[in-house]
Scaffold this motif. Structure first.
Motif, PDB file in Angstrom:
ATOM      1  N   CYS A 199       0.841  -1.194   0.000  1.00 25.24           N
ATOM      2  CA  CYS A 199       0.000   0.000   0.000  1.00 25.24           C
ATOM      3  C   CYS A 199       0.879   1.248   0.000  1.00 25.24           C
ATOM      4  O   CYS A 199       1.935   1.305   0.655  1.00 25.24           O
ATOM      5  CB  CYS A 199      -0.908  -0.009   1.221  1.00 25.24           C
ATOM      6  SG  CYS A 199      -2.040   1.405   1.316  1.00 25.24           S
ATOM      7  N   VAL A 226      -6.182  -1.501  -5.298  1.00 23.11           N
ATOM      8  CA  VAL A 226      -7.251  -1.737  -6.268  1.00 23.11           C
ATOM      9  C   VAL A 226      -6.965  -2.982  -7.084  1.00 23.11           C
ATOM     10  O   VAL A 226      -7.857  -3.793  -7.353  1.00 23.11           O
ATOM     11  CB  VAL A 226      -7.421  -0.508  -7.176  1.00 23.11           C
ATOM     12  CG1 VAL A 226      -8.390  -0.801  -8.315  1.00 23.11           C
ATOM     13  CG2 VAL A 226      -7.913   0.689  -6.380  1.00 23.11           C
ATOM     14  N   CYS A 235      -5.416   0.645   2.322  1.00 21.89           N
ATOM     15  CA  CYS A 235      -6.316   1.790   2.174  1.00 21.89           C
ATOM     16  C   CYS A 235      -7.444   1.517   1.206  1.00 21.89           C
ATOM     17  O   CYS A 235      -8.533   2.088   1.323  1.00 21.89           O
ATOM     18  CB  CYS A 235      -5.527   3.024   1.728  1.00 21.89           C
ATOM     19  SG  CYS A 235      -4.839   2.858   0.049  1.00 21.89           S
ATOM     20  N   GLU A 240      -7.510   2.390  -1.914  1.00 19.79           N
ATOM     21  CA  GLU A 240      -7.621   3.461  -2.902  1.00 19.79           C
ATOM     22  C   GLU A 240      -6.424   3.522  -3.848  1.00 19.79           C
ATOM     23  O   GLU A 240      -6.568   3.934  -5.001  1.00 19.79           O
ATOM     24  CB  GLU A 240      -7.774   4.809  -2.197  1.00 19.79           C
ATOM     25  CG  GLU A 240      -9.018   4.897  -1.326  1.00 19.79           C
ATOM     26  CD  GLU A 240      -9.082   6.200  -0.555  1.00 19.79           C
ATOM     27  OE1 GLU A 240      -8.105   6.988  -0.676  1.00 19.79           O
ATOM     28  OE2 GLU A 240     -10.073   6.433   0.147  1.00 19.79           O
ATOM     29  N   CYS A 241      -5.257   3.131  -3.378  1.00 24.73           N
ATOM     30  CA  CYS A 241      -4.072   3.209  -4.229  1.00 24.73           C
ATOM     31  C   CYS A 241      -4.117   2.128  -5.310  1.00 24.73           C
ATOM     32  O   CYS A 241      -4.963   1.222  -5.275  1.00 24.73           O
ATOM     33  CB  CYS A 241      -2.808   3.100  -3.398  1.00 24.73           C
ATOM     34  SG  CYS A 241      -2.630   1.510  -2.542  1.00 24.73           S
TER      35      CYS A 241
END
Length: 675
Positions: free
Chosen positions: A65, A81, A74, A76-77
């Motif tokens: 991450c 994903v 998270c 989102e990175c």
């Protein structure tokens, strides 16, 4: 497209916080990630489907991450994903199935590629699933790389058999053992998923899904996915779950356990026949029966097992378990469970499972044939329960006010060696003989203390009246409850009914009493036809039958009759079979109090030789004008001073002279005409 995925793929955890039942693993890993104290090699071990590979993927996402060091990815990175559910994956996170890539050549290929730097991530992570399938030569080829890897390389081994991983590899990893998921945690998780899916599931069906999953989250989700696929408009019902998963319905288990408790061989073998006729597997039935007996053993030892979490069962089933456990002794339950466990072992591979099941049931029904320790203890349990029911122990009697004993007016009876002096018969009070509590057709009965001493009105040469034998209706065969036993236990039986249904308790306590009992039926008499109809129409018949099974272990058929002489208030007094002292006579309703002396007793009998004129006048006053000799007049009740249980001529169909001669040994000398 997303909906076509299986449940275990759709709801695969993406963070350590979503992993259930493995807090002893996820919390240390999150702390290590948050403080950047990650080791270069990990070994995740445990049963299948408990989250090993999923946790390895979460660990790889957290390591790569962009916000690392972080305890949870998270999401989102780019790395998060790519490694999320349904993501394309990352070239820097390589999963290898050791079942097909566990040879020495595969290990050498891995070792050559491991030295290349990651493409776009911080670490190159190798997740080796089913690591126990790697050969010893393959592990030896990886040993140097696992012991001294480059800084960008991480290893995560996942296996169900950690003992097959060679010790040199295990010693260079951090070992985290995963466990089976607790049933209560898994049940709550499955209920939550059903809510998310918008499908209703019965509370009684969830334990079956958890049981089929055997503590594995993936297996449980596969079973639930199958049930959701076949759910109808009512959702996943208990009947659908038992039919699809092949488990024995609870009603069959309740029926066979009740039959074992009542020693009902016909009921037990009837259930076995139902199992075979409905196509169920006898081995599965035996396994389910063993599980039910295990629950009963726990409930017998810990009655609050459901509340404390020892049993995972719906509320109504927990109440049934408590009621069933109360019908057995602890040794009886342990013996039955031991026999069923041994029988289940014998059934594996047997060609005649029905025959073995029937022999097993016969052994459970016959503790007398078992001379082992548990068999002896089971027989002692049953004997103690029978003795408790039959009232051989002390009986709790209600507090009663003391009854005053009338002062004797005649001299004390002489000792056996002294001759008894003759006394005027008219001067002696006639002892009251209380009437028996048995039905009227059995005839009156004299109390023991009256029967044991000679009659005061008889001479020394005249034999004392003999006590009348107990009526045969109150006698019972050995081991069978008699009418007196059931009447003594009636208040306790009413308390059990009260705990089960208050309406039935009100009907029985105010309107009914026990009339007769035999081995198969219990007859209850009601004061009015309306009370009897309310009892039969409201389902109270089954409540009383079930209460009798719980209390005494007897499965009686409840018969009802209308009996206007029913007196429910007398049930408490019936717990004592014979009163030692008759009740004191109640005062009459007339204006003049009764004479407690000899003259008062003489009111109920014709005067004899030597009677005083006052006594004769008092007798005449009790008869109406023109009334024949020996009959009562309408002016006042001549039996007002008599005890309510005294035998009377009206109750027995005989005249007064015969009643006096039989009960008191009296002889009528002369009849005085009415003036």
């Amino acid at each position: 497209m997303q909906s076509s995925l299986a449940l275990y793929r759709r709801y695969r955890p993406e963070t350590f916080a979503e992993v259930i039942g493995q807090d002893h693993v996820t919390e240390p890993l999150r702390a290590a990630l948050a403080h950047n104290r990650v080791n270069h090699a990990y070994l995740f071990s445990g049963p299948r489907g408990c989250g090993k590979t999923t946790s390895a993927r979460i660990l790889a996402r957290a390591l790569n991450c962009e916000r690392a060091p972080i305890s949870d990815p998270c999401g989102e990175c780019r790395s998060c994903v790519d490694l999320a559910r349904g993501g394309p994956g990352s070239v820097d996170v390589i999963e290898i199935d050791a079942a097909s890539h566990g040879g020495v050549d595969d290990a050498r290929d891995l070792r050559e590629r491991a030295f290349f730097a990651p493409v776009s991530s911080r670490y190159k992570v190798y997740i080796i699933d089913e690591a126990h399938m790697v050969s010893s030569q393959g592990f030896n080829a990886l040993l140097k790389l696992v012991e001294e890897p480059p800084e960008h390389l991480k290893f995560i081994f996942a296996t169900t058999e950690p003992e097959k991983v060679i010790a040199t590899i295990r010693s260079r990893t951090h070992h985290y053992p995963f466990r089976l998921i607790p049933p209560r945690v898994l049940s709550d998780y499955l209920a939550e998923l059903c809510t998310k899916e918008g499908v209703r599931i019965d509370a009684a069906a969830l334990p079956l899904v958890v049981r089929a999953g055997a503590g594995s989250a993936r297996d449980s989700l596969s079973v639930l996915d199958q049930l959701l696929g076949g759910a109808g408009p009512d959702g996943v019902t208990y009947e659908v779950a038992t039919g699809l998963l092949g488990y024995t319905p609870d009603n069959l288990l309740d029926e066979v356990v009740d039959a074992f408790a009542a020693q009902d061989g016909a009921g037990v073998f009837g259930v076995v026949d139902k199992v075979i006729e409905t196509g169920q597997d006898p081995r599965r039935f035996t396994e389910d029966l063993l599980r039910r007996l295990r629950d009963l053993v726990i409930v017998a030892a810990v009655p609050e097992a459901h509340a404390s979490g020892l049993l995972d069962a719906p509320e109504d089933q927990a109440e049934r378990l408590v009621a069933q456990a109360a019908r057995f002794g602890r040794a009886d339950l342990v013996r039955a469970a031991d026999l069923v466990a041994a029988g289940l072992t014998e059934m594996r591979g047997a060609t005649t499972p029905r025959l073995l099941l029937e022999l097993l049931c016969a052994k459970v029904l016959l503790p007398g044939a078992d001379h082992a320790e548990l068999g002896v203890l089971a027989r002692m349990d049953r004997l103690e329960r029978r003795l408790d029911v039959a009232g051989s122990g002390p009986v709790d009697l209600p507090a009663a006010r003391p009854v005053p004993r009338p002062e004797p007016t005649a001299p004390t009876a002489p000792r056996a060696e002294e001759p008894a002096p003759a006394a005027p018969r008219a001067e002696q009070p006639a002892p009251a003989a209380p009437r028996s509590e048995e039905p009227a057709h059995a005839g009156p009965r004299i109390p023991e203390e009256v029967a044991q001493r000679p009659s005061r009105g008889a001479g020394p040469d005249q034999p004392a009246p003999q006590p009348i034998a107990e009526p045969a209706a109150d006698e019972a065969a050995p081991g069978q409850l008699s009418l007196a036993d059931v009447r003594r236990l009636w208040p306790d039986l009413l308390e059990q009914v009260k705990r089960m249904r208050r309406f039935t308790w009100i009907l029985l306590s105010q309107n009914a009493q026990v009339i007769a009992v035999d081995q198969r039926s219990l007859t209850v008499g009601f004061k009015t036809a309306g009370a009897r109809d309310s009892f039969l129409g409201g389902g109270s018949e089954e409540i009383l039958r079930q209460a009798a099974i719980d209390m005494v272990g007897a499965d009686w058929k409840i018969e009802t009759v209308v009996d206007s002489a029913t007196d429910p208030g007398a049930q408490t007094a019936m717990r004592v079979t014979r009163p030692a002292v008759p009740d004191a006579p109640e005062p009459p309703s007339g204006p003049e109090p009764p004479d407690p002396g000899p003259a008062a007793t003489a009111q109920a009998a014709p005067p004899r030789a030597g009677a005083s004129e006052a006594a004769r006048a008092r007798i005449a006053a009790t008869r109406g004008p023109g009334a024949p000799e020996g009959e009562q007049g309408p002016r006042e009740d001549p039996d007002a001073d008599a005890h309510r249980d005294d035998p009377s001529a009206a109750d027995n169909g005989i005249d007064t002279t015969e009643l006096l001669a039989r009960e008191l040994g009296a002889t009528v000398i002369e009849d005085i005409p009415h003036s």
